[in-house]
Each structure stands twice: as C-alpha cells, then as structure tokens.
Design a protein around this motif. Structure first.
Motif, PDB file in Angstrom:
ATOM      1  N   SER A 232       0.817  -1.216   0.000  1.00  0.00           N
ATOM      2  CA  SER A 232       0.000   0.000   0.000  1.00  0.00           C
ATOM      3  C   SER A 232       0.847   1.260   0.000  1.00  0.00           C
ATOM      4  O   SER A 232       2.016   1.257   0.399  1.00  0.00           O
ATOM      5  CB  SER A 232      -0.936   0.020   1.216  1.00  0.00           C
ATOM      6  OG  SER A 232      -0.201   0.171   2.414  1.00  0.00           O
ATOM      7  N   SER A 252      -6.385  -4.438  -9.483  1.00  0.00           N
ATOM      8  CA  SER A 252      -7.233  -4.696  -8.306  1.00  0.00           C
ATOM      9  C   SER A 252      -6.859  -3.770  -7.156  1.00  0.00           C
ATOM     10  O   SER A 252      -6.254  -4.204  -6.175  1.00  0.00           O
ATOM     11  CB  SER A 252      -7.102  -6.165  -7.864  1.00  0.00           C
ATOM     12  OG  SER A 252      -7.460  -7.029  -8.900  1.00  0.00           O
ATOM     13  N   SER A 254      -7.586  -1.323  -3.881  1.00  0.00           N
ATOM     14  CA  SER A 254      -8.543  -1.099  -2.792  1.00  0.00           C
ATOM     15  C   SER A 254      -8.246   0.285  -2.231  1.00  0.00           C
ATOM     16  O   SER A 254      -7.157   0.521  -1.700  1.00  0.00           O
ATOM     17  CB  SER A 254      -8.393  -2.165  -1.714  1.00  0.00           C
ATOM     18  OG  SER A 254      -9.208  -1.867  -0.597  1.00  0.00           O
ATOM     19  N   ILE A 256      -8.307   2.992   0.369  1.00  0.00           N
ATOM     20  CA  ILE A 256      -8.404   2.884   1.819  1.00  0.00           C
ATOM     21  C   ILE A 256      -8.272   4.243   2.475  1.00  0.00           C
ATOM     22  O   ILE A 256      -7.876   5.221   1.847  1.00  0.00           O
ATOM     23  CB  ILE A 256      -7.323   1.917   2.367  1.00  0.00           C
ATOM     24  CG1 ILE A 256      -5.925   2.382   1.930  1.00  0.00           C
ATOM     25  CG2 ILE A 256      -7.567   0.497   1.890  1.00  0.00           C
ATOM     26  CD1 ILE A 256      -4.797   1.520   2.474  1.00  0.00           C
ATOM     27  N   THR A 309      -7.801 -10.028  -5.374  1.00  0.00           N
ATOM     28  CA  THR A 309      -9.206 -10.139  -4.962  1.00  0.00           C
ATOM     29  C   THR A 309      -9.471 -11.476  -4.279  1.00  0.00           C
ATOM     30  O   THR A 309     -10.076 -11.531  -3.217  1.00  0.00           O
ATOM     31  CB  THR A 309     -10.132  -9.972  -6.175  1.00  0.00           C
ATOM     32  OG1 THR A 309      -9.687 -10.853  -7.226  1.00  0.00           O
ATOM     33  CG2 THR A 309     -10.087  -8.543  -6.684  1.00  0.00           C
TER      34      THR A 309
END
Length: 453
Positions: A232, A252, A254, A256, A309
C-alpha cells in the motif's frame, strides 16, 4: 409321483437380511460420508498450511524489498524562544528577584498547497519459489507552498521566532527503501534531507539544514521521492488544500483511509487504474499549526492498497468447503443408480469413490501452485471424472449409468467453479443450484418403492 401338497403350499423364498436391505446400505453410505470428512479436513489443513507459508515468504520478501509506504509532509519547523520566570529570595537583602530563563521550543506549520503525483509500477521479477509477492516501485513528485504564516493561533510573538533556523521536515515509513537522491527545492535553492533521530516509533524523520525564512513571503517547494514498497501507499493531507493523483499498472486496487477518491476521474481497467483526491482543510479534524510536537495523525490517512481479490489459496479453501456436498451428491447418485438398476455396489467401492473425490482437492492445490486456478481446476476435475467413469464401468458392467454419472459430476464441478468465481451473487446462485439439485433428486427417485427394500 408329485406331491400335490407341494403345489398347494409352495416354499416361501427366504427373506433378505437387514444388512442386505437398502436401509442398511443407506446407513453405511451415510456413515462413510461422515468418515470421509476426516481426510477432507486434513486437505483443508494442508491448504491453510500452504497459505501460511505463502504469508511467511511474502513477509520475508517485503522486509528486504520494502514495506508499506505512509507519507506525511512536508512540514515547516521553526524554533522559538519561550520563557519561564522563577521567584528567588536573596538571603542577604531578603528581596524577591524574578529570574527569567529562555528555552527553545519548536513550532510546526503545514503547507497551504500540496500537490502530489505518484506512479506505481508493479514488480513481477521478485519471485521467491512458488510465490510472487505484491511489490512495486513508487515514484512521487511533490510541489506546493507555505504562505500566510500566522502566529496568532499559537499565541507566539514574531520577535521570539528564530526565523533564521527554519527547517523542512518530512515524516515517512520505509526509510530504508528510499531510492532517490533526497533533495528538496526551496525557493529555487536545493537543500539535502538527512535522517534524524525521532521519538516516533512508526514514522521516520527527514530534515533539511537550517535556512532563513521570511514569514511575509511565499515559500515554494518541490521534491521527488522514489521507493521500493509493497502492499500500500498512503498519505496524510497536511496541506490546506491537498491534491493527489495515483497511477498504477495493477487491476485490483482497494482505496483505503478516511477520504474517498473522486468518482468522476477514478478509472479501473483490467491492466491499470487511476485515482485522484482533493482534500480541503475543512474536511479534516486537525489544525494547520502546532507547537512543541505534532500529534499522531496517521488515522487520517488515505491512499490505495494493491490486492489480490481472491488468491489461489482462498480459491482452494472455498472449493474444499463444497467437498461434503460433492461427496454426498456423488454417493446419492450411485445409490439411486444401484437401487434403480438392481446393481450391487459394495461399501469398499463407495470408499474408493470417496477417496477419488478427496484426491481432487490435493490435485487442485498442487497444480494451482504451478499454474492458474482455472487450469488447475479443469485438470483436477477432468482427472477425477475420467477415473470415476472407468471405475463405474468396471463396477456396473455397462456404460449407460457411468456416462450419466460423469455428466452429473461435470455439471456439479462446473457449478461449484462458477460459485467460487462469484462474490456478490455466490449465495444466490448457490441456493438456486441446490434447489434445482434437490428437485432433480426428487424427480429421479419418485418411482422407487422404498417399502419393499
């Protein structure tokens, strides 16, 4: 001469024992199904063990390559004088004298404007054995300005400020994996950033040498940061206006943190993604300036996490959870065929069939580690179906029912594969599928006379 009594009272055929009845066979097959949960559970333990091994390898690789990136800055740091007064009584004159002593504290100011453009490049070459951890190179470009520095909210006086000893500090994790030459341009003059000791156990601190700052003038800055990182990238919106743009060759993401990316510019394809953030000071619950120390603001971060995922072990684990269903339905099909066709299938043969179904999961996980889950699933399912087809032909001594069994298993494995791939609709599709399976079983068993068995 025949005895006529024999014609009047024929000898009754012997009644089959309970162990030869369908009821007894149903009980034995049911017990065997429950017994096969033991090797199925061992397979699930194997999947978890392999998944834990992957996590260990991933952690080891990311520690060497670079961990999560959490960026925080730049921040203007200006020392200032603060005074304490102590009353001292002179023993000779008995008069009270006020002694004034100066101490040095620091004031911290966040920038008015902070712009950041980050490019994330996934690195695929860093493979360790069977595993390919999510690691990347991140190139960040920052620019912005400090202006309208106000001392009123801090209750400080301009004459107490040591403007000639101002510095710029940057707080960031993953210091060991910074790969760029650490220089920051301040009003067209370059200053080097050096690592400094800090009490913060999470963030590391980079700081420039001292320079003279004129609070009545605008201070522009720009700098680049390059990291080896993993998992990240996150930022803290210290600017009065903070804008961030992230591009990455990963499909993919995410998103956050406490602040959502802009829906109007966010774009995700099967190869990459782009996201933008614009955060104003009124959107966050902290001030633009502090004295003595900066509070921990890590909970107000935002950014992106690169994720899988559903990784190969999660897919294998989800497949194994349907093991009981596959074994139970397969045994039910064999039992119905045995009842309808009057063929005899021994409990040992049921055991061989059940073990073949268990082998599907060991084949699946072992092939998945060297290929994709889809290919592994197709190979493992085909191998088991062909094995059971040949075994059924040898047991039932015909091809009609074995072909029906093979077709049923093909439909069942295809149905489970579809459920594994689904996320939001897995429960719905699974429920409908099981309803249809139950209906099919009821249909094919409707004419069986259970009372004579």
């Amino acid at each position: 001469m025949e005895n006529p009594i024999q014609h009047l009272n024929p000898t009754p055929s012997p009644k089959p024992s309970f162990l030869q009845s369908n009821t007894a066979k149903m009980i034995m097959v049911g017990v065997l199904t429950l017994f096969l949960l033991i090797p199925l559970n061992l397979v699930q333990n194997l999947i978890r063990e392999r998944s834990e091994r992957k996590n260990e390898v991933t952690e080891e690789v990311t520690k060497l390559w670079g961990e999560d990136i959490h960026f925080y800055g730049p921040i203007l740091k200006v020392p200032y004088k603060t005074y304490t007064e102590t009353a001292i009584v002179d023993e000779k004159t008995k008069q009270t004298v006020i002694q004034k002593k100066a101490y040095i504290q620091n004031a911290y100011f966040f920038p008015d404007n902070l712009e950041n453009k980050t490019e994330i490049q996934k690195v695929d070459e860093l493979k360790r054995g069977l595993y390919n951890p999510i690691v990347f190179k991140a190139n960040m470009k920052f620019n912005g300005s400090f202006e309208n520095i106000s001392l009123d909210k801090l209750a400080l006086k301009s004459e107490d400020m040591l403007w000639e000893k101002a510095t710029i500090i940057i707080k960031t994790t993953n210091l060991k994996s910074i790969k760029s030459d650490l220089k920051i341009g301040i009003n067209k003059t370059n200053y080097s950033l050096e690592s400094k000791a800090d009490e913060d156990n999470y963030f590391g601190t980079l700081e420039t040498d001292a320079f003279t700052f004129n609070p009545s003038q605008k201070l522009d800055f720009n700098f680049n940061m390059s990291y080896n990182g993993s998992n990240s990238v996150q930022f803290i919106p210290v600017g009065k206006t903070s804008t961030t743009s992230v591009n990455a060759n990963w499909d993919s993401p995410s998103f956050i943190g406490n602040f959502a990316a802009s829906d109007t510019t966010k774009k995700i394809t099967n190869k990459d993604f782009h996201a933008d953030w614009k955060i104003l000071h009124i959107n966050r619950p902290f001030a633009q300036q502090y004295i003595e120390k900066i509070p921990n603001l890590s909970s107000y971060s935002y950014g992106v996490k690169l994720i899988e995922t559903v990784d190969q072990y999660q897919q294998n684990e989800r497949a194994s959870k349907y093991g009981f269903l596959v074994i139970g339905l397969t045994f039910l099909i064999f039992f119905l065929i045995q009842t309808i066709s009057k063929k005899s299938i021994h409990i040992f043969q049921y055991t061989m069939i059940g073990l073949a179904l268990i082998m599907f999961y060991t084949l699946l996980i072992s092939i998945t580690e060297h290929s994709s889950f889809t290919i592994a699933y197709a190979i493992a399912a085909s191998a088991v179906i062909i094995m059971l087809l040949l075994y059924s032909i040898s047991v039932l001594k015909e091809k009609k029912f074995p072909l029906f069994i093979s077709a049923s298993l093909t439909v069942l494995y295809s149905f489970i594969f579809v459920i594994i791939q689904l996320e939001n609709y897995a429960l719905l599709v699974g429920s409908i599928g099981l309803f249809l399976i139950l209906g099919a079983v009821m249909y094919f068993s409707r004419k069986i006379d259970w009372g004579n068995n």
